[in-house]
Each structure stands twice: as structure tokens, then as C-alpha cells.
Write an enzyme that holds these catalytic residues in place. Structure first.
Site, PDB file in Angstrom:
ATOM      1  N   LYS A 182       0.718  -1.338   0.110  1.00  0.00           N
ATOM      2  CA  LYS A 182       0.149  -0.074   0.027  1.00  0.00           C
ATOM      3  C   LYS A 182       0.832   1.075  -0.128  1.00  0.00           C
ATOM      4  O   LYS A 182       0.621   2.306  -0.726  1.00  0.00           O
ATOM      5  CB  LYS A 182      -0.941  -0.266   1.271  1.00  0.00           C
ATOM      6  CG  LYS A 182      -1.995   1.188   1.416  1.00  0.00           C
ATOM      7  CD  LYS A 182      -2.743   1.549   0.141  1.00  0.00           C
ATOM      8  CE  LYS A 182      -3.856   2.509   0.417  1.00  0.00           C
ATOM      9  NZ  LYS A 182      -3.779   3.500   1.177  1.00  0.00           N
ATOM     10  N   GLU A 189       0.642   6.882  -6.626  1.00  0.00           N
ATOM     11  CA  GLU A 189      -0.368   7.914  -6.732  1.00  0.00           C
ATOM     12  C   GLU A 189      -0.128   9.248  -6.550  1.00  0.00           C
ATOM     13  O   GLU A 189      -0.550  10.100  -7.276  1.00  0.00           O
ATOM     14  CB  GLU A 189      -1.520   7.425  -5.443  1.00  0.00           C
ATOM     15  CG  GLU A 189      -2.606   8.434  -5.455  1.00  0.00           C
ATOM     16  CD  GLU A 189      -3.415   7.673  -4.312  1.00  0.00           C
ATOM     17  OE1 GLU A 189      -3.540   8.687  -3.324  1.00  0.00           O
ATOM     18  OE2 GLU A 189      -3.990   6.807  -4.325  1.00  0.00           O
TER      19      GLU A 189
END
Length: 310
Positions: A182, A189
Site C-alpha cells: 500500500k 499515486e
């Protein structure tokens, strides 16, 4: 099954589980509702009594049948540590704690060791999907032993998007691997968002395109190589505020970007894009950049370039 239906084909007929959910904010609350829609029993605890199903963590544990599973969905750091400390004293051997927040992956080993001393299992799970996850499902990255991850699979299947399991869920490895995956996801991102942001600024700055920015972004939504869900969200933002004048140019970072860059240094992996995106967020917090003051002063000294008074 519609786009908002929890679980893919592999979850149909899956055994129903009980789950404690600690933290019923924007993520935890929506996740609890998605699980309930899939037929699971969720008992939630939150410090806000208006949304909490129970009065305390002890009350939550008391409402679950052994072996219990408790998902912790609270801010990373001291708050997560405090919840896990309390659960360590309340749960029993054979129970399981899942940390689904944005904890640093190195903290997972500490939590697993702490709980293992009392026979309590631990898994970590990176969760992506934001406020849209309740409807469309959450991307999940789990870390922990194969046995524990398999035991929790009905929960993971209900939370993930519809479709093949491997396209919305991964058992990334042992304890800490879920949060590590993550972390890298969020680092990527950062870079993607920064690229869209810089493109937006250039389109706004040019007299050729400045009054068509929203339309240009929308035209990229189909057929282009830069189309993505993030682009769709950018289009939504521009449709409600076409020049983003209602938003202050300030962006926080939640930690994963920094950790990703640190890991790049640790593993000698060049990360110019993600690093630049992280530092760009830092610059957003400076109303008047000290570094740019120094640059302006130097340009004035060596070239006589004009400087603007503060």
C-alpha cells in the site's frame, strides 16, 4: 450482480463471519456497511457515540463469539498503537487483529510480536478505494500467514470489487507486506496526481487553452493513454469548479510518500518522479518560499535581475 454488489463469483455462498470494526469514519463506516450488505455481522466501535454500536472496546469484544476477528481502522501511529494495546488485554488466544489503516509496515512486526505473546493472530491490510469503496469495492493488499489470510477470506471477498479475486486482492506476503504494498501504491499515486496537476496548470496558464481546461480533461476520459479513475475524479472536480478557484493550493501528505522515498534510498532504487511529487506537496505549504527568495537574490547578484519587494 451490479457494480456495487460486494464480492465476486468466488464469494457467493461464502461462510458468513462476525467482525469487530474499530473506527467508523469515512472508511471504516463504509466498509462496515458493505460487509453487512454481504451478510456478515459487524459490531462497530467508535469514539463518537452517535455512530458506535458499542460503548467501549470491551463491550465490542464481549459481543463477538470466539474466535474473534477485529479490524482496526483508525489513524496510524499513536492511536492505532493504543487500540492494539487495549485489544491485547481484551482478546483471547486464537483471536485475530487486522490493522487496515495506513500504518508504517515496520510497525506491523511490532504489533504481531506483541499479540503473538498472548496467542493472538495479526494481519495487516492496505486498503484503497476511498469514499467510493462502499459502492465499487476496495483494493486490498494483505500481509500475514497464509492460514490467517485464508480464514479472513470471506471478509476480503466481501470488501473487494466484483470480478476476479486477483484483480482486487493480493496476499502480498508475510506480516508487513500488505502495508508495504500500500505504501508503494500511494507513492505511485503521488506521481500520477502530480502529473495531472502540472498538466492542469500548464493548460490554465496558456492563452490558447485556458478557457477549455475542463473540456480537455473530459476529452481525455476515453481512448487516450492517460485515462484513469484519477482522471475521472479530476473531471468531476473541474465540473463543479472549472478553475479550482474555490480550493486553496495546499496538499497534505499522510506519510506513505515519505516512506516510499525512504525505501527508495534504502534499496538504491531511483525515484525521481515520486520524490518530486512529494517535495511539490511540501512547497504547497509555503506562502512565500525561503528557497525561492534565495534564488531570486542570487539572480539579482550575478545578473542584476529584478527582485520583487516582500
Amino acid at each position: 450482480m451490479g457494480a456495487g454488489s460486494p464480492a465476486g463469483a468466488e464469494a457467493r455462498g461464502a461462510r458468513r463471519m462476525q467482525l469487530g470494526m474499530v473506527g467508523l469514519g469515512r472508511m471504516g463506516g463504509n466498509m462496515a456497511e458493505r460487509l453487512r450488505t454481504a451478510g456478515h455481522k459487524v459490531v462497530g466501535y467508535d469514539r463518537d457515540p452517535k455512530v458506535s454500536d458499542t460503548e467501549s472496546l470491551a463491550d465490542l469484544v464481549g459481543k463477538l463469539e470466539a474466535p474473534r476477528a477485529v479490524w482496526v481502522m483508525v489513524p496510524a501511529g499513536a492511536i492505532t498503537d493504543g487500540v492494539i494495546d487495549e485489544l491485547a488485554d481484551l482478546l483471547e488466544a486464537g483471536d485475530t487483529v487486522i490493522d487496515g489503516g495506513n500504518s508504517k509496515w515496520t510497525c506491523d512486526t511490532e504489533h504481531a510480536t506483541q499479540l503473538a505473546a498472548k496467542g493472538i493472530n495479526f494481519a495487516d491490510c492496505g486498503v484503497s478505494g476511498g469514499v467510493w469503496g462502499q459502492e465499487f469495492g476496495y483494493g486490498l493488499m494483505a500481509g500475514g500467514s497464509p492460514q490467517i489470510v485464508e480464514q479472513l477470506m470471506p471478509i476480503f471477498d466481501a470488501l473487494r470489487p466484483e470480478g476476479p479475486r486477483e484483480e482486487g486482492f493480493v496476499h502480498a506476503g508475510g506480516v508487513g507486506a500488505g502495508h508495504y504494498a500500500k505504501m508503494v501504491h500511494n507513492g505511485i499515486e503521488y506521481g500520477l496526481m502530480q502529473a495531472y496537476a502540472e498538466g492542469f496548470e500548464l493548460l490554465e496558464a496558456s492563452p490558447v487553452t485556458h478557457d477549455k481546461v475542463a473540456a480537455i480533461f473530459k476529452a481525455w476520459s476515453r481512448g487516450t493513454v492517460v485515462r484513469s479513475w484519477l482522471l475521472e475524479l479530476m473531471v468531476r472536480a473541474l465540473e463543479s469548479d472549472d478553475d479550482l478557484s474555490e480550493i486553496k493550493g495546499y496538499a497534505d501528505d499522510s506519510g506513505e510518500g515519505r516512506w516510499t522515498v525512504e525505501q527508495g534510498i534504502e534499496n538504491a532504487v531511483p525515484m525521481p518522479v515520486i520524490s518530486a511529487a512529494l517535495f511539490a506537496r511540501f512547497s504547497s505549504r509555503q506562502p512565500d518560499s525561503p528557497a525561492m527568495k534565495a534564488v531570486a537574490a542570487l539572480r539579482n547578484q550575478f545578473g542584476g535581475h529584478a527582485v520583487k519587494a516582500d
